[in-house]
Design a protein around this motif. Structure first.
Motif, PDB file in Angstrom:
ATOM      1  N   GLY A 115       0.835  -1.203   0.000  1.00 41.30           N
ATOM      2  CA  GLY A 115       0.000   0.000   0.000  1.00 41.30           C
ATOM      3  C   GLY A 115       0.865   1.246   0.000  1.00 41.30           C
ATOM      4  O   GLY A 115       1.347   1.679   1.027  1.00 41.30           O
ATOM      5  N   ILE A 116       1.060   1.824  -1.179  1.00 39.80           N
ATOM      6  CA  ILE A 116       1.976   2.966  -1.282  1.00 39.80           C
ATOM      7  C   ILE A 116       1.175   4.243  -1.504  1.00 39.80           C
ATOM      8  O   ILE A 116       1.359   4.956  -2.493  1.00 39.80           O
ATOM      9  N   GLY A 117       0.243   4.494  -0.609  1.00 39.70           N
ATOM     10  CA  GLY A 117      -0.462   5.777  -0.605  1.00 39.70           C
ATOM     11  C   GLY A 117       0.361   6.790   0.157  1.00 39.70           C
ATOM     12  O   GLY A 117       1.586   6.690   0.213  1.00 39.70           O
ATOM     13  N   ASN A 118      -0.320   7.764   0.746  1.00 41.95           N
ATOM     14  CA  ASN A 118       0.391   8.778   1.528  1.00 41.95           C
ATOM     15  C   ASN A 118       1.228   8.167   2.637  1.00 41.95           C
ATOM     16  O   ASN A 118       2.404   8.483   2.790  1.00 41.95           O
ATOM     17  N   LEU A 119       0.595   7.279   3.380  1.00 40.34           N
ATOM     18  CA  LEU A 119       1.291   6.686   4.517  1.00 40.34           C
ATOM     19  C   LEU A 119       2.407   5.761   4.054  1.00 40.34           C
ATOM     20  O   LEU A 119       3.513   5.802   4.601  1.00 40.34           O
ATOM     21  N   GLY A 120       2.131   4.954   3.050  1.00 39.29           N
ATOM     22  CA  GLY A 120       3.148   4.057   2.511  1.00 39.29           C
ATOM     23  C   GLY A 120       4.371   4.834   2.043  1.00 39.29           C
ATOM     24  O   GLY A 120       5.509   4.440   2.307  1.00 39.29           O
ATOM     25  N   HIS A 121       4.141   5.936   1.352  1.00 38.97           N
ATOM     26  CA  HIS A 121       5.227   6.827   0.940  1.00 38.97           C
ATOM     27  C   HIS A 121       6.049   7.269   2.147  1.00 38.97           C
ATOM     28  O   HIS A 121       7.270   7.189   2.154  1.00 38.97           O
ATOM     29  N   ALA A 122       5.339   7.747   3.165  1.00 40.43           N
ATOM     30  CA  ALA A 122       6.013   8.248   4.362  1.00 40.43           C
ATOM     31  C   ALA A 122       6.844   7.149   5.009  1.00 40.43           C
ATOM     32  O   ALA A 122       7.984   7.368   5.420  1.00 40.43           O
ATOM     33  N   LEU A 123       6.281   5.956   5.078  1.00 36.70           N
ATOM     34  CA  LEU A 123       6.998   4.838   5.695  1.00 36.70           C
ATOM     35  C   LEU A 123       8.226   4.468   4.868  1.00 36.70           C
ATOM     36  O   LEU A 123       9.300   4.214   5.415  1.00 36.70           O
ATOM     37  N   VAL A 129       4.474  -4.857   6.306  1.00 36.29           N
ATOM     38  CA  VAL A 129       3.825  -3.649   6.798  1.00 36.29           C
ATOM     39  C   VAL A 129       2.627  -3.358   5.905  1.00 36.29           C
ATOM     40  O   VAL A 129       2.777  -3.265   4.680  1.00 36.29           O
ATOM     41  N   VAL A 130       1.462  -3.247   6.499  1.00 36.86           N
ATOM     42  CA  VAL A 130       0.239  -3.038   5.735  1.00 36.86           C
ATOM     43  C   VAL A 130      -0.200  -1.589   5.882  1.00 36.86           C
ATOM     44  O   VAL A 130      -0.505  -1.132   6.985  1.00 36.86           O
ATOM     45  N   ALA A 131      -0.231  -0.879   4.767  1.00 37.69           N
ATOM     46  CA  ALA A 131      -0.639   0.533   4.778  1.00 37.69           C
ATOM     47  C   ALA A 131      -1.691   0.762   3.697  1.00 37.69           C
ATOM     48  O   ALA A 131      -1.701   1.786   3.027  1.00 37.69           O
ATOM     49  N   THR A 132      -2.555  -0.199   3.559  1.00 38.49           N
ATOM     50  CA  THR A 132      -3.620  -0.145   2.546  1.00 38.49           C
ATOM     51  C   THR A 132      -4.878   0.487   3.136  1.00 38.49           C
ATOM     52  O   THR A 132      -4.940   0.703   4.346  1.00 38.49           O
ATOM     53  N   ILE A 161       3.313  -9.023  11.232  1.00 35.45           N
ATOM     54  CA  ILE A 161       2.662  -7.973  10.451  1.00 35.45           C
ATOM     55  C   ILE A 161       2.444  -6.732  11.305  1.00 35.45           C
ATOM     56  O   ILE A 161       1.997  -6.830  12.449  1.00 35.45           O
ATOM     57  N   LEU A 162       2.800  -5.607  10.716  1.00 32.66           N
ATOM     58  CA  LEU A 162       2.508  -4.329  11.346  1.00 32.66           C
ATOM     59  C   LEU A 162       1.416  -3.661  10.523  1.00 32.66           C
ATOM     60  O   LEU A 162       1.623  -3.319   9.361  1.00 32.66           O
ATOM     61  N   ASN A 163       0.251  -3.508  11.130  1.00 33.11           N
ATOM     62  CA  ASN A 163      -0.920  -3.034  10.390  1.00 33.11           C
ATOM     63  C   ASN A 163      -1.251  -1.578  10.708  1.00 33.11           C
ATOM     64  O   ASN A 163      -1.530  -1.228  11.848  1.00 33.11           O
ATOM     65  N   PHE A 164      -1.225  -0.752   9.667  1.00 32.67           N
ATOM     66  CA  PHE A 164      -1.590   0.648   9.817  1.00 32.67           C
ATOM     67  C   PHE A 164      -3.011   0.921   9.347  1.00 32.67           C
ATOM     68  O   PHE A 164      -3.524   2.024   9.525  1.00 32.67           O
ATOM     69  N   ALA A 165      -3.609  -0.045   8.700  1.00 27.41           N
ATOM     70  CA  ALA A 165      -4.961   0.149   8.181  1.00 27.41           C
ATOM     71  C   ALA A 165      -5.951   0.182   9.337  1.00 27.41           C
ATOM     72  O   ALA A 165      -5.840  -0.614  10.266  1.00 27.41           O
ATOM     73  N   PRO A 166      -6.912   1.100   9.289  1.00 25.02           N
ATOM     74  CA  PRO A 166      -7.886   1.189  10.369  1.00 25.02           C
ATOM     75  C   PRO A 166      -8.933   0.098  10.274  1.00 25.02           C
ATOM     76  O   PRO A 166     -10.103   0.360  10.052  1.00 25.02           O
ATOM     77  N   ALA A 167      -8.490  -1.133  10.445  1.00 23.96           N
ATOM     78  CA  ALA A 167      -9.391  -2.268  10.357  1.00 23.96           C
ATOM     79  C   ALA A 167      -8.925  -3.335  11.335  1.00 23.96           C
ATOM     80  O   ALA A 167      -7.748  -3.416  11.672  1.00 23.96           O
ATOM     81  N   ILE A 168      -9.877  -4.134  11.796  1.00 27.90           N
ATOM     82  CA  ILE A 168      -9.552  -5.233  12.693  1.00 27.90           C
ATOM     83  C   ILE A 168      -9.310  -6.463  11.841  1.00 27.90           C
ATOM     84  O   ILE A 168     -10.217  -6.924  11.153  1.00 27.90           O
ATOM     85  N   VAL A 169      -8.087  -6.949  11.850  1.00 26.07           N
ATOM     86  CA  VAL A 169      -7.792  -8.124  11.029  1.00 26.07           C
ATOM     87  C   VAL A 169      -7.449  -9.300  11.930  1.00 26.07           C
ATOM     88  O   VAL A 169      -6.933  -9.129  13.027  1.00 26.07           O
TER      89      VAL A 169
END
Lengths: 224, 224
Positions: free
Chosen positions: B85-93, B145-148, B168-176
Motif C-alpha cells: 500500500g503505497i499511498g500517503n502513509l506508505g510513501h512516508a513509511l 507492513v500493511v498501509a492499505t 505484520i505491522l498493520n496501519f490500516a484502520p481495520a480489525i484483522v
DNA sequence: AGACGCTTGTGAACGTGTGCACAAAGTTGC
DNA sequence: GCAACTTTGTGCACACGTTCACAAGCGTCT
C-alpha cells in the motif's frame, strides 16, 4: 474507567460502525467481541463501565451503543487539531481521511521550513512555526500532533504546552517530557517493528530448537 | 521475558544511542531511567532479564548494554520488510530513515493500483500486488507492513501469511484476524486521537466542575 | 401464566506488572 | 586493608487487568 478499557472503546466503536453499515440492528457480546478480536467477558465488563446498555437474552442495540461510546469518548463535539511538521508523515496525516469522520478536524498545519510555508496541503496553507502560539490560541486547539524530526520534538511540545495544548500525539522518534496535566501518547514506527523482530527471532529460535528435537527423535528412531 | 519489558527495550536502546552519541561511557539506572522516562526500579528489573550487565556502585557501560539489547531484540541481523500500500502513509513509511539504521531494510514496495506500479519511491520501484507472494518468497521476507485502505487489509494480511510472513505491522484502520503463530501489531492514528479526546473531555469536565465550585464559593462569599 | 432458553452483568480467582526498600557487591579515599 | 559511599539486583506487597463462572433478568413459546 480503567485505562485499558478506554483504549479499547475506539476498537468497539469501529466494530459497531462496520456492523451498522452492514445493517445489523442488534449484536450479542459474543459476536461483537469476535469482530473486535477480544474476549467476550472483557467486552461485557468494558461496556458495563458505560452503564447497563444491554438487554439480557438479546444483546446490544448497535446504533444506541455506538452513540453511547461516541458520547463517552467525547466525539460528539469536534476537536480542532494542529499538525506540526509537514514532512512525509505530516503530509500523510494531513491527508488521512479517517480523522474528519471521527470527530477530529485538522485546523492548521505548521512547519519550521520556510520552503514549505505557504504550500497547500489537504486544502490548508502551511503556516510558519513562529505563528504556532497564535494559531493554537486563536483556534482554541487542545490537541497537537507532532510529526517533526526527533531533535525538534521536545521544543515543539514545550511550545504547544505553553500555548495551551493539553494533549499531544507524538510521532517523532524521541522521548519527550511534558508537565503534569498534559497527556502525551506516542506512536513509534521503529519501536513497533523492533517488538515484532524480537518475537520473530524467538520464533526462529523455537523453530531451530524444534528441529533439533526432531533430529534427536529421528536419531533415536534410527538407533533405537 | 515479560511482554511489557520487551516493549520497553527499544525505548532503552534509543536512550542509550543518544547517550553514546553524546560520548557518555557509563550510565546509572537512575540517569538512564530519567532519559527513558521510566521508573529506575523498573528499568533495573527490565535489564535484569537480559543478565547482570551492570556494575554495582558504577552503573552500566553504555556501548556494552546497547549491544546486549540489540542482540536480545534480534537487531544484529537485518530484517527484510515489504510495505503493501503505497499511498500517503506508505510513501512516508518508505521514506522514513529510521528503519535502515535500526536493522530493518525495506526490500519491496507493493501496491494494487496499476497507476502507481513502476513509480520509484525511496529508490525502489513499486511492484504490483499480484507479485506479492513471489516477492515474499524470493526475498525471504518475514515482516510485512500493511498501509492499505481498511477494506483491503484482511485480504493483504491473508496473502502475506499464506506467502510465509509471520509478523505484520498493520496501519490500516481495520480489525484483522491472523492465525496462531503470526504476530500482529497495529498502529491506529484515530484510535490514539480518540484516547486523547477521552482524557481531554474529562479534563474539561473537571475544569467546568471546578468553575462551578468556584462559583458556589463566590456565591457564598457574596451572600454570606 | 409459567417454564425454558439465551445473554448480560459481575463477584471472585488468577495472572501480570509496578514500585518500594534493602541486602549484596562493587568503588573510592585514606 | 578498612570504612564510607554508591549503585545494582531482587524479594515482597500492592495495584491493575483478565478470565471464569454463574446468578439475575429478559424474551419467547406453549
Amino acid at each position: 474507567m480503567p485505562e485499558a478499557t478506554v483504549a479499547r472503546l475506539p476498537l468497539y466503536l469501529r466494530a459497531l460502525t462496520t456492523l451498522a453499515e452492514r445493517g445489523v440492528a442488534t449484536v450479542s457480546s459474543e459476536e461483537l467481541a469476535a469482530s473486535a478480536g477480544v474476549n467476550s467477558a472483557k467486552l461485557r465488563k468494558d461496556l458495563s463501565y458505560l452503564g447497563s446498555y444491554g438487554t439480557r437474552g438479546v444483546g446490544y442495540e448497535v446504533d444506541f451503543l455506538r452513540h453511547q461510546i461516541t458520547r463517552e469518548i467525547g466525539l460528539t463535539q469536534d476537536w480542532a487539531v494542529v499538525i506540526v511538521g509537514i514532512g512525509n508523515l505530516g503530509h500523510a496525516l494531513a491527508n488521512y481521511g479517517g480523522f474528519a469522520s471521527r470527530g477530529f478536524r485538522i485546523a492548521a498545519l505548521v512547519d519550521a521550513d520556510l520552503s514549505r510555508v505557504g504550500e497547500e496541503v489537504a486544502g490548508l496553507k502551511v503556516r510558519h512555526a513562529d505563528e504556532l502560539e497564535q494559531i493554537v490560541q486563536d483556534l482554541g486547539i487542545a490537541i497537537g500532533v507532532v510529526a517533526t524530526p526527533a531533535r525538534a520534538a521536545q521544543l515543539v511540545c514545550d511550545r504547544l504546552v505553553a500555548a495551551g495544548v493539553t494533549s499531544i500525539l507524538n510521532f517523532a522518534p524521541a522521548i519527550v517530557q511534558v508537565p503534569e496535566g498534559v497527556d502525551l501518547r506516542k506512536v513509534d514506527l521503529s519501536t513497533e517493528l523492533q517488538i515484532l523482530a524480537y518475537h520473530e527471532q524467538r520464533k526462529n529460535g523455537a523453530a531451530l530448537a524444534l528441529t533439533a528435537e526432531q533430529a534427536a527423535e529421528l536419531a533415536e528412531a534410527v538407533n533405537g
